[in-house]
Design an enzyme around this catalytic site. Structure first.
Site, mmCIF file in Angstrom:
data_model
loop_
_atom_site.group_PDB
_atom_site.id
_atom_site.type_symbol
_atom_site.label_atom_id
_atom_site.label_comp_id
_atom_site.label_asym_id
_atom_site.label_seq_id
_atom_site.Cartn_x
_atom_site.Cartn_y
_atom_site.Cartn_z
ATOM 1 C CG HIS A 116 -0.265 0.024 2.517
ATOM 2 N ND1 HIS A 116 0.162 -1.119 3.155
ATOM 3 C CD2 HIS A 116 0.075 1.052 3.337
ATOM 4 C CE1 HIS A 116 0.725 -0.797 4.311
ATOM 5 N NE2 HIS A 116 0.680 0.509 4.443
ATOM 6 C CG HIS A 180 2.733 6.065 11.341
ATOM 7 N ND1 HIS A 180 3.570 6.848 10.575
ATOM 8 C CD2 HIS A 180 2.615 4.896 10.664
ATOM 9 C CE1 HIS A 180 3.940 6.191 9.488
ATOM 10 N NE2 HIS A 180 3.384 4.987 9.523
#
Length: 286
Positions: A116, A180
């Site tokens: 992705h 993140h």
């Protein structure tokens, strides 16, 4: 190539965004994506140069610092079937030769399966994996030792010099970040099964939601808006300590910005989305 023939877009990606099929979260970021997609559509590139990282899917046992893909597929993921990228192999090979001449010992990849990190920005910004031909340029952002920010900037600059020689409209994309810390990347393991990966992600999801660092994200976006190379390098080299292991992916943003000529990149959207465990940012060069 003139400045008008190059457009830079950098965007965060997150599997959580694709799992959010009801479009409940990240509304500000999604609105920014729609705005950026309109800019890309109007720009109508001849091809895309896509700097992306790897989540230890394509590269597990041998991990190139910098690579050029001459052919590539997209792994089935997030409800999407397996896909294939339209890579202009002749141009990609010329780019590879140019980078070797520029003293970058790149890896050449054929038939590499990408995830992705490459698929999501193509779908989000162009509407389809094959809307335009694309040259994937993987940068190691996951498995230490990582390239320094200075080296990444030099790599992007070398790509930009190659693009200067081509009479074509080129969309340059950087993908990943911002702050993140995915549990699967926090785990220092290079060869886990997909089942184990899912277990680690599920068990660590609650903690990961609290690891977004908006202050760091905004400092990085501010440095992009000025294209402050020294500040960008300092933030990037300290990214893991200050903003989580996933923040290492902003190396792709540095490369894309440098390939675009080192011009200011303007923030279109920023939204910390806990449900996606990521500070979601989006910038464009104009």
């Amino acid at each position: 190539m003139t400045e008008q023939n190059r457009l830079v877009v950098c965007a965060s990606h997150s599997p959580g965004m694709e799992r959010d099929t009801d479009l409940v979260f990240g509304t500000e970021f999604r609105a920014g994506l729609a705005e950026a997609r309109a800019v890309v559509t109007e720009f109508d590139p001849d091809f895309v140069v896509l700097f992306g990282g790897d989540h230890r899917r394509a590269f597990r046992h041998i991990v190139p610092t910098f690579a050029v893909a001459l052919s590539a597929s997209i792994l089935p993921e997030g409800g999407h079937a397996e896909g294939r990228l339209d890579v202009p192999a002749d141009i990609a090979a010329e780019l590879g030769a140019h980078l070797l001449d520029s003293e970058f010992d790149i890896s050449i990849c054929r038939e590499v399966g990408l995830d992705h990190a490459f698929a999501q920005p193509l779908r989000d910004l162009t509407g389809d994996l094959n809307a335009y031909p694309v040259i994937p340029l993987p940068i190691n952002c996951a498995t230490g030792p990582l390239p320094s920010a200075a080296r990444v900037l030099s790599f992007g600059d070398a790509v930009g010099r190659f693009l200067d020689t081509i009479d074509a409209r080129v969309l340059v994309v950087g993908t990943g970040g911002l702050s993140h810390s995915p549990p699967s990347l926090e785990l220092d393991a290079f060869d886990i099964s997909d089942e184990e990966r899912r277990r680690v992600i599920t068990e660590g999801a609650a903690a990961a939601r609290k690891k977004i660092k908006p202050e760091w994200d905004r400092a990085f976006l501010d440095a992009l808006a000025e294209w402050d190379g020294a500040e960008l390098a300092a933030l990037t080299d300290d990214a893991r300590a200050q903003a989580g292991v996933g923040a290492n992916e902003v190396r792709t943003w540095l490369a894309a910005g440098a390939a675009g000529g080192g011009k200011p990149l303007h923030t279109v959207a920023y939204q910390p989305v806990e449900e996606w465990i990521t500070g979601m940012g989006l910038v464009v060069s104009r």
